[in-house]
Design a protein around this motif. Sequence first.
Motif, PDB file in Angstrom:
ATOM      1  N   GLU A 198      33.694  28.471  37.160  1.00 54.26           N
ATOM      2  CA  GLU A 198      34.642  29.080  36.214  1.00 54.26           C
ATOM      3  C   GLU A 198      34.193  30.518  35.943  1.00 54.26           C
ATOM      4  OE1 GLU A 198      37.375  27.708  34.651  1.00 54.26           O
ATOM      5  OE2 GLU A 198      37.148  25.875  35.807  1.00 54.26           O
ATOM      6  N   PRO A 199      34.638  31.479  36.758  1.00 53.70           N
ATOM      7  CA  PRO A 199      34.197  32.858  36.528  1.00 53.70           C
ATOM      8  C   PRO A 199      34.750  33.403  35.217  1.00 53.70           C
ATOM      9  CG  PRO A 199      35.930  32.817  38.162  1.00 53.70           C
ATOM     10  CD  PRO A 199      35.583  31.382  37.863  1.00 53.70           C
ATOM     11  N   GLY A 200      33.990  34.233  34.585  1.00 51.92           N
ATOM     12  CA  GLY A 200      34.456  34.883  33.365  1.00 51.92           C
ATOM     13  C   GLY A 200      35.224  36.147  33.697  1.00 51.92           C
ATOM     14  N   SER A 201      35.702  36.800  32.668  1.00 54.81           N
ATOM     15  CA  SER A 201      36.487  38.010  32.899  1.00 54.81           C
ATOM     16  C   SER A 201      35.605  39.210  33.232  1.00 54.81           C
ATOM     17  CB  SER A 201      37.359  38.317  31.692  1.00 54.81           C
ATOM     18  OG  SER A 201      36.564  38.496  30.543  1.00 54.81           O
ATOM     19  N   GLY A 202      34.311  39.144  32.949  1.00 55.34           N
ATOM     20  CA  GLY A 202      33.403  40.228  33.281  1.00 55.34           C
ATOM     21  C   GLY A 202      33.446  41.359  32.276  1.00 55.34           C
ATOM     22  N   ALA A 203      32.564  42.318  32.461  1.00 58.14           N
ATOM     23  CA  ALA A 203      32.575  43.521  31.626  1.00 58.14           C
ATOM     24  C   ALA A 203      33.705  44.396  32.134  1.00 58.14           C
ATOM     25  CB  ALA A 203      31.241  44.250  31.734  1.00 58.14           C
ATOM     26  N   GLY A 204      34.523  44.890  31.241  1.00 60.04           N
ATOM     27  CA  GLY A 204      35.651  45.663  31.727  1.00 60.04           C
ATOM     28  C   GLY A 204      36.421  46.373  30.652  1.00 60.04           C
ATOM     29  N   LYS A 205      37.583  46.832  31.052  1.00 64.27           N
ATOM     30  CA  LYS A 205      38.462  47.586  30.169  1.00 64.27           C
ATOM     31  C   LYS A 205      39.914  47.231  30.457  1.00 64.27           C
ATOM     32  CE  LYS A 205      35.461  51.647  29.986  1.00 64.27           C
ATOM     33  NZ  LYS A 205      35.340  53.053  30.388  1.00 64.27           N
ATOM     34  N   GLN A 206      40.751  47.500  29.469  1.00 67.24           N
ATOM     35  CA  GLN A 206      42.190  47.385  29.653  1.00 67.24           C
ATOM     36  C   GLN A 206      42.665  48.613  30.419  1.00 67.24           C
ATOM     37  OE1 GLN A 206      42.178  43.981  28.432  1.00 67.24           O
ATOM     38  NE2 GLN A 206      44.294  44.653  28.359  1.00 67.24           N
ATOM     39  N   ASP A 254      51.010  31.925  28.213  1.00 63.71           N
ATOM     40  CA  ASP A 254      49.974  32.881  28.594  1.00 63.71           C
ATOM     41  C   ASP A 254      50.346  33.519  29.925  1.00 63.71           C
ATOM     42  OD1 ASP A 254      47.619  34.302  28.430  1.00 63.71           O
ATOM     43  OD2 ASP A 254      46.319  32.648  29.015  1.00 63.71           O
ATOM     44  N   TYR A 255      49.794  34.693  30.160  1.00 63.00           N
ATOM     45  CA  TYR A 255      50.000  35.424  31.402  1.00 63.00           C
ATOM     46  C   TYR A 255      48.659  35.658  32.073  1.00 63.00           C
ATOM     47  CZ  TYR A 255      54.713  36.423  29.792  1.00 63.00           C
ATOM     48  OH  TYR A 255      56.006  36.303  29.374  1.00 63.00           O
ATOM     49  N   ARG A 256      48.683  35.694  33.379  1.00 63.20           N
ATOM     50  CA  ARG A 256      47.486  36.044  34.147  1.00 63.20           C
ATOM     51  C   ARG A 256      47.426  37.571  34.204  1.00 63.20           C
ATOM     52  NH1 ARG A 256      45.572  31.381  36.395  1.00 63.20           N
ATOM     53  NH2 ARG A 256      47.111  29.709  36.509  1.00 63.20           N
ATOM     54  N   ASP A 257      46.777  38.143  33.200  1.00 63.89           N
ATOM     55  CA  ASP A 257      46.742  39.594  33.047  1.00 63.89           C
ATOM     56  C   ASP A 257      45.332  40.156  33.180  1.00 63.89           C
ATOM     57  OD1 ASP A 257      45.739  38.537  30.726  1.00 63.89           O
ATOM     58  OD2 ASP A 257      46.981  39.723  29.385  1.00 63.89           O
ATOM     59  N   MET A 258      44.456  39.398  33.832  1.00 65.93           N
ATOM     60  CA  MET A 258      43.073  39.851  34.027  1.00 65.93           C
ATOM     61  C   MET A 258      42.685  39.716  35.500  1.00 65.93           C
ATOM     62  SD  MET A 258      40.957  38.257  30.840  1.00 65.93           S
ATOM     63  CE  MET A 258      41.884  36.825  30.327  1.00 65.93           C
ATOM     64  N   LEU A 259      42.205  40.798  36.061  1.00 66.66           N
ATOM     65  CA  LEU A 259      41.624  40.768  37.399  1.00 66.66           C
ATOM     66  C   LEU A 259      40.123  40.903  37.233  1.00 66.66           C
ATOM     67  CD1 LEU A 259      44.144  43.026  39.269  1.00 66.66           C
ATOM     68  CD2 LEU A 259      43.602  40.667  39.854  1.00 66.66           C
ATOM     69  N   SER A 260      39.391  39.939  37.754  1.00 68.76           N
ATOM     70  CA  SER A 260      37.942  39.919  37.634  1.00 68.76           C
ATOM     71  C   SER A 260      37.341  40.016  39.033  1.00 68.76           C
ATOM     72  CB  SER A 260      37.506  38.631  36.941  1.00 68.76           C
ATOM     73  OG  SER A 260      36.135  38.645  36.691  1.00 68.76           O
ATOM     74  N   ILE A 261      36.442  40.978  39.209  1.00 69.43           N
ATOM     75  CA  ILE A 261      35.828  41.206  40.516  1.00 69.43           C
ATOM     76  C   ILE A 261      34.354  40.840  40.439  1.00 69.43           C
ATOM     77  CG2 ILE A 261      35.348  42.881  42.334  1.00 69.43           C
ATOM     78  CD1 ILE A 261      37.659  44.566  41.217  1.00 69.43           C
ATOM     79  N   GLY A 262      33.945  39.930  41.306  1.00 70.33           N
ATOM     80  CA  GLY A 262      32.538  39.576  41.426  1.00 70.33           C
ATOM     81  C   GLY A 262      31.898  40.438  42.503  1.00 70.33           C
ATOM     82  N   LEU A 263      30.753  41.041  42.195  1.00 67.74           N
ATOM     83  CA  LEU A 263      30.053  41.928  43.119  1.00 67.74           C
ATOM     84  C   LEU A 263      28.685  41.339  43.436  1.00 67.74           C
ATOM     85  CD1 LEU A 263      30.887  45.254  41.250  1.00 67.74           C
ATOM     86  CD2 LEU A 263      32.058  44.315  43.249  1.00 67.74           C
ATOM     87  N   MET A 291      43.191  35.772  36.311  1.00 65.48           N
ATOM     88  CA  MET A 291      43.108  34.775  35.230  1.00 65.48           C
ATOM     89  C   MET A 291      43.839  35.262  34.002  1.00 65.48           C
ATOM     90  SD  MET A 291      39.078  35.327  34.247  1.00 65.48           S
ATOM     91  CE  MET A 291      38.562  35.208  35.939  1.00 65.48           C
ATOM     92  N   GLY A 292      44.032  34.336  33.095  1.00 66.06           N
ATOM     93  CA  GLY A 292      44.574  34.621  31.776  1.00 66.06           C
ATOM     94  C   GLY A 292      43.569  34.129  30.750  1.00 66.06           C
ATOM     95  N   ALA A 293      43.779  34.484  29.495  1.00 65.69           N
ATOM     96  CA  ALA A 293      42.841  34.088  28.451  1.00 65.69           C
ATOM     97  C   ALA A 293      42.700  32.569  28.370  1.00 65.69           C
ATOM     98  CB  ALA A 293      43.284  34.659  27.115  1.00 65.69           C
ATOM     99  N   CYS A 294      43.789  31.842  28.560  1.00 69.58           N
ATOM    100  CA  CYS A 294      43.756  30.386  28.436  1.00 69.58           C
ATOM    101  C   CYS A 294      44.183  29.688  29.735  1.00 69.58           C
ATOM    102  CB  CYS A 294      44.669  29.955  27.296  1.00 69.58           C
ATOM    103  SG  CYS A 294      44.181  30.644  25.706  1.00 69.58           S
ATOM    104  N   LEU A 295      44.203  30.421  30.844  1.00 70.48           N
ATOM    105  CA  LEU A 295      44.586  29.861  32.138  1.00 70.48           C
ATOM    106  C   LEU A 295      43.397  29.868  33.085  1.00 70.48           C
ATOM    107  CD1 LEU A 295      47.992  31.717  32.577  1.00 70.48           C
ATOM    108  CD2 LEU A 295      47.678  29.275  32.169  1.00 70.48           C
ATOM    109  N   PRO A 296      43.305  28.873  33.965  1.00 73.38           N
ATOM    110  CA  PRO A 296      42.200  28.854  34.921  1.00 73.38           C
ATOM    111  C   PRO A 296      42.326  29.990  35.932  1.00 73.38           C
ATOM    112  CG  PRO A 296      43.766  27.107  35.400  1.00 73.38           C
ATOM    113  CD  PRO A 296      44.210  27.726  34.118  1.00 73.38           C
ATOM    114  N   ALA A 297      41.206  30.379  36.491  1.00 72.30           N
ATOM    115  CA  ALA A 297      41.153  31.481  37.450  1.00 72.30           C
ATOM    116  C   ALA A 297      41.745  31.058  38.799  1.00 72.30           C
ATOM    117  CB  ALA A 297      39.703  31.928  37.629  1.00 72.30           C
ATOM    118  N   LEU A 298      42.461  31.982  39.420  1.00 71.35           N
ATOM    119  CA  LEU A 298      42.981  31.796  40.766  1.00 71.35           C
ATOM    120  C   LEU A 298      42.252  32.755  41.691  1.00 71.35           C
ATOM    121  CD1 LEU A 298      46.847  31.776  40.135  1.00 71.35           C
ATOM    122  CD2 LEU A 298      45.336  29.810  40.425  1.00 71.35           C
ATOM    123  N   ASP A 299      41.864  32.269  42.842  1.00 72.32           N
ATOM    124  CA  ASP A 299      41.184  33.106  43.828  1.00 72.32           C
ATOM    125  C   ASP A 299      42.209  34.035  44.482  1.00 72.32           C
ATOM    126  OD1 ASP A 299      39.163  34.059  45.386  1.00 72.32           O
ATOM    127  OD2 ASP A 299      38.793  32.192  46.457  1.00 72.32           O
TER     128      ASP A 299
END
Length: 175
Positions: free
Chosen positions: A84-92, A146-155, A166-174
Amino acid sequence: MNRLEALLLLGLLLCLSGCTHGVHRLPYDSWRLGLFAPNYMEVWIESADAVDVQERVFRRAMSGIAAISTPKNLKGNPRGWPKEPGSGAGKQVLGADLPRLLYVRWQSLVEPQTYEAYIVIPEATRQAMVVGEKAFCRADAKWITDYRDMLSIGLAPGGVARVWLMGACLPALDV
């Protein structure tokens, strides 16, 4: 109507029509760009830039230290990505339309090595960003749209970059 009034009315109409050019079609004000690294892998982000579908460039949408997790008692496995990846450090990313391209340049402090990645966001991902979904939000125990309004990049070391939507209350999609 005299000539001065007509010119003022024309000027007002031109100003108002010019304001609608930059309006995006999202059901929310902004989307979030977040970055993280696997357990124990420190990463410094030189720049994370975004290009939206209207070809507008948002430079340095994110920079600095990526989110990193350190498991309890240092007993975590450094291999692989979290389930379950998190949203990461980021900005709007304010004022942007749907993302078309993401560019990330980062330094892996484990190796040390500098990497860069150009990430093309597929049309299916953009379409998923504007579809509202009914979701149970554990934070306040309520059902919401809810909307999937977050892009999270793993490096990761080796220059590996992986993206989730992902969204705040939705599971992440690859992605």
